[in-house]
Design an enzyme around this catalytic site. Structure first.
Site, PDB file in Angstrom:
ATOM      1  N   ASP A 168       0.771  -1.236  -0.003  1.00 27.07           N
ATOM      2  CA  ASP A 168       0.003   0.100   0.031  1.00 27.07           C
ATOM      3  C   ASP A 168       0.798   1.296  -0.172  1.00 27.07           C
ATOM      4  O   ASP A 168       1.157   1.809   1.247  1.00 27.07           O
ATOM      5  CB  ASP A 168      -1.032   0.061   1.266  1.00 27.07           C
ATOM      6  CG  ASP A 168      -2.070   1.223   1.339  1.00 27.07           C
ATOM      7  OD1 ASP A 168      -2.033   1.835   0.373  1.00 27.07           O
ATOM      8  OD2 ASP A 168      -2.543   1.166   2.233  1.00 27.07           O
ATOM      9  N   GLU A 205      -2.733  10.659   0.865  1.00 26.54           N
ATOM     10  CA  GLU A 205      -3.746   9.667   0.572  1.00 26.54           C
ATOM     11  C   GLU A 205      -4.183   9.112   2.029  1.00 26.54           C
ATOM     12  O   GLU A 205      -5.241   8.849   2.659  1.00 26.54           O
ATOM     13  CB  GLU A 205      -3.587   8.580  -0.306  1.00 26.54           C
ATOM     14  CG  GLU A 205      -4.830   7.909  -0.650  1.00 26.54           C
ATOM     15  CD  GLU A 205      -5.316   6.822   0.305  1.00 26.54           C
ATOM     16  OE1 GLU A 205      -6.358   6.355   0.395  1.00 26.54           O
ATOM     17  OE2 GLU A 205      -4.370   6.226   1.118  1.00 26.54           O
ATOM     18  N   GLU A 206      -3.117   8.978   2.936  1.00 26.03           N
ATOM     19  CA  GLU A 206      -3.162   8.285   4.211  1.00 26.03           C
ATOM     20  C   GLU A 206      -3.820   9.295   5.250  1.00 26.03           C
ATOM     21  O   GLU A 206      -3.778   8.535   6.404  1.00 26.03           O
ATOM     22  CB  GLU A 206      -1.880   7.618   4.688  1.00 26.03           C
ATOM     23  CG  GLU A 206      -1.744   6.246   3.647  1.00 26.03           C
ATOM     24  CD  GLU A 206      -2.373   5.261   3.726  1.00 26.03           C
ATOM     25  OE1 GLU A 206      -3.466   5.309   4.215  1.00 26.03           O
ATOM     26  OE2 GLU A 206      -1.889   4.175   2.980  1.00 26.03           O
TER      27      GLU A 206
HETATM   28 ZN   LIG Z   1      -3.380   2.984   0.002  1.00 16.10          ZN
END
Ligand SMILES: [Zn+2]
Length: 434
Positions: A168, A205-206
């Site tokens: 991720d 994004e996190e």
């Molecule tokens: Zn991600």
């Protein structure tokens, strides 16, 4: 337009290997070792079944994972990507977060930026398909590692690659870039026009998705503004095509009571007790469920309250993350928020007891999962899909599983990365034809 001539020597070695890229089956991995001439190429033991881009794919993935890029500190990995894409002959550009962003700079005041790229010498005016993932990771950094090598120490399809971001979402970043390059080099895809594709790798994004939000807002200022017909988002979906994901709402709930001596509870009102009873009722209520995404779930991630064990608490608060199973994207979160308020009031309707603040949430997200050759999945996590405005078709796909992402054992197999390259190629071609 084919850009083969612009691709540097970096990939030339792998290009000359005429092994057709394909999904790797276990049967392929059982093939015998290559001939002595193959061995002389210095390639891996399952060279025969390895796609021709294995080496460059794994090298890119390794470089990305080795550079720590916990949210706010994406500067170095972004710079690497900028140079990497430029060296490949793509036109790449940094998009700095504006000073108005809640954190335009990371540690040491290093600026934060997205990396945008177009296949060609300059920005192409009308890309139709956006291919995107994120370059930030959650903490803590975990170094790159490999295990399950062959008996001579060689990499094969079952070799496991570990490290923070290995899944991720640096797996998606590496697979997306490799897929685009492979399409550009392929002689079979004569209709493929790279100028119709744009790459965007975003920060944050996190956290709050500021990278994608800013990119999305910036599109209106481009001349001409791109009108994407499709967005392909890279997140861990186990190599399956996601039909959608849950929405999200973050809330802080505060309860107010009256302080007093703990020996005489009837003289005061315990804010912690009210809060706990309210939270339990919220947890026990169906806040909205669908066949596709299951229940709306609530994680009470933090609770604070009171001042001492022998004082009736006057104040208590909880912070919760709500994963929303109902849509639509625009109003699903509002519906759930209203239900939570009603539940809390059903525990204590007294004026001034409850105060709840929620972020700008969103309801369940729909993605297109009707593409031949893909298994389907739904996922419970949030993505940047919600942060790119427009009525484009959304695809959510990527290698690795979310069950290890964000944990200490984040890892995936080489063949998962390679399957994803083929998956992205298919999705890009599909999106361009629709
Ligand atoms: Zn991600």
């Amino acid at each position: 337009m084919k850009l083969l001539a612009q691709l540097p020597a970096l990939l030339a070695g792998s290009l000359s290997t005429s092994v057709a890229a394909s999904f790797i089956s276990d049967a392929d991995l059982q093939r015998p070792l290559g001939t002595s001439s193959q061995a002389a190429l210095g390639t891996t033991a399952d060279h025969v079944s390895a796609p021709h881009y294995r080496e460059s794919l794994l090298a890119l993935h390794k470089s990305l994972v080795e550079i720590p890029s916990v949210t706010y500190a994406e500067n170095e990995v972004g710079s690497f990507l900028m140079n990497y894409l430029t060296d490949l002959g793509l036109h790449a550009q940094l998009q700095f977060l504006p000073p108005s962003a809640s954190s335009a700079a990371g540690p040491d005041d290093k600026p934060r930026f997205n990396v945008l790229a177009w296949p060609g010498k300059s920005r192409t005016p009308n890309p139709r398909v956006l291919v995107s993932s994120h370059i930030d990771t959650v903490p803590p950094f975990i170094p790159y590692g490999t295990s399950h090598l062959g008996k001579d120490g060689e990499v094969n399809g079952d070799t496991v690659i570990s490290g923070r971001g290995s899944v991720d979402a640096k797996a998606a970043v590496a697979a997306q870039i490799t897929a685009l390059l492979d399409l550009m080099q392929s002689k079979e895809e004569e209709d493929f026009d790279p100028a119709e594709v744009m790459l965007v790798f975003v920060v944050d994004e996190e956290n709050k998705g500021e990278g994608m939000r800013y990119f999305s807002d910036s599109l209106a200022h481009l001349d001409p503004a791109p009108a994407f017909t499709a967005g392909i988002f890279g997140e861990p979906t186990e190599g399956k095509l996601a039909c959608g994901h849950k929405g999200f709402l973050g809330c802080t709930v505060r309860a107010t009571g009256h302080a007093g001596h703990s020996g005489y509870p009837w003289l005061g009102k315990s804010a912690t007790e009210v809060l706990m009873r309210g939270l339990v009722r919220v947890l026990d209520t169906d806040l909205g469920s669908t066949e596709r995404l299951g229940n709306t779930t609530v994680n009470v991630g933090r609770i604070d309250g009171g001042v001492a064990l022998n004082v009736i608490p006057e104040k208590a608060e909880a912070r919760m993350a709500v994963r929303i199973a109902i849509g639509p994207q625009e109003t699903g979160a509002k519906v759930v928020e209203a239900r939570i308020r009603d539940v809390l009031k059903s525990v204590d309707a007294e004026e001034g007891t409850w105060d709840m603040e929620c972020s700008n949430g969103y309801g369940a997200i729909d993605c297109n999962c009707e593409v031949d050759g893909f298994e389907k999945i739904t996922v419970n996590y949030g993505t940047d899909v919600a942060n790119l405005k427009g009525n484009h078709t959304r695809y959510l796909y990527g290698p690795g599983t979310i069950f290890v992402a964000h944990g200490p054992d984040e890892a995936l197999k080489v063949k998962e990365l390679e399957v994803a390259v083929e998956g992205y190629k298919k999705l890009i071609l599909h999106a361009l034809k629709n």
